[in-house]
Design a protein around this motif. Structure first.
Motif, PDB file in Angstrom:
ATOM      1  N   GLY A 121      25.798  14.495 -22.286  1.00 13.50           N
ATOM      2  CA  GLY A 121      25.884  13.750 -23.545  1.00 13.50           C
ATOM      3  C   GLY A 121      27.305  13.278 -23.820  1.00 13.50           C
TER       4      GLY A 121
ATOM      5  N   HIS B 257      21.812   8.079 -28.086  1.00 12.94           N
ATOM      6  CA  HIS B 257      21.202   9.137 -27.290  1.00 12.94           C
ATOM      7  C   HIS B 257      22.223  10.114 -26.721  1.00 12.94           C
ATOM      8  CE1 HIS B 257      17.816   6.517 -27.978  1.00 12.94           C
ATOM      9  NE2 HIS B 257      17.143   7.651 -27.937  1.00 12.94           N
ATOM     10  N   ALA B 258      23.463   9.686 -26.591  1.00 15.31           N
ATOM     11  CA  ALA B 258      24.522  10.641 -26.248  1.00 15.31           C
ATOM     12  C   ALA B 258      24.652  11.662 -27.378  1.00 15.31           C
ATOM     13  CB  ALA B 258      25.850   9.910 -26.021  1.00 15.31           C
TER      14      ALA B 258
ATOM     15  N   LEU C 148      21.755  13.999 -27.385  1.00 14.82           N
ATOM     16  CA  LEU C 148      21.882  15.046 -26.354  1.00 14.82           C
ATOM     17  C   LEU C 148      22.812  16.161 -26.811  1.00 14.82           C
ATOM     18  CD1 LEU C 148      21.932  12.799 -23.188  1.00 14.82           C
ATOM     19  CD2 LEU C 148      20.214  14.548 -23.737  1.00 14.82           C
TER      20      LEU C 148
END
Length: 126
Positions: free
Chosen positions: A9, A49-50, A53
């Motif tokens: 991430g 989405h990083a 995560l």
């Protein structure tokens, strides 16, 4: 596994910042407005989405019994396929890459759904 997910991430987040700067400065005069929009969409979803995560890694360390590894893999693969295909589409104008992007999107949706299922619904059967 939580440390690996957090590291991935972090890498994806750092790359999103670098790609965003690259798009804003180096590509601004090289791409059409539409191509730049596609590129920026890829960067935006990559950063979203990083961050997801990072949160998922925290959840994995907080609730290891929830077995969130599958959700993490789906989010990682989905991010790479979705955002990567948009980056490449914008840079190369290879049209068939646009057919790959929805596969990444579906994978992201599955990742989110699997995380929710493992955190909520799976309590009844685990």
């Amino acid at each position: 596994m939580a440390r690996i997910v957090f590291a991935i991430g972090s890498i994806l987040g750092g790359l999103a910042v670098a790609l965003g700067a690259f798009g804003a400065h180096a590509l601004r005069d090289q791409l059409s407005a539409r191509q730049l929009e596609v590129f920026e969409t890829g960067v935006r979803y990559q950063m979203y989405h990083a961050l997801a995560l990072l949160a998922l890694a925290w959840a994995m360390s907080r609730w290891p019994q929830r077995r969130l590894e599958t959700a993490a893999v789906l989010l990682i693969v989905g991010t790479i396929v979705f955002s990567g295909s948009l980056h490449l589409l914008a840079l190369t104008d290879i049209r068939w890459l646009g057919m790959v992007t929805p596969i990444g999107g579906v994978t992201l949706i599955l990742g989110w759904g699997f995380a929710a299922w493992r955190l909520f619904v799976a309590d009844r059967g685990s």
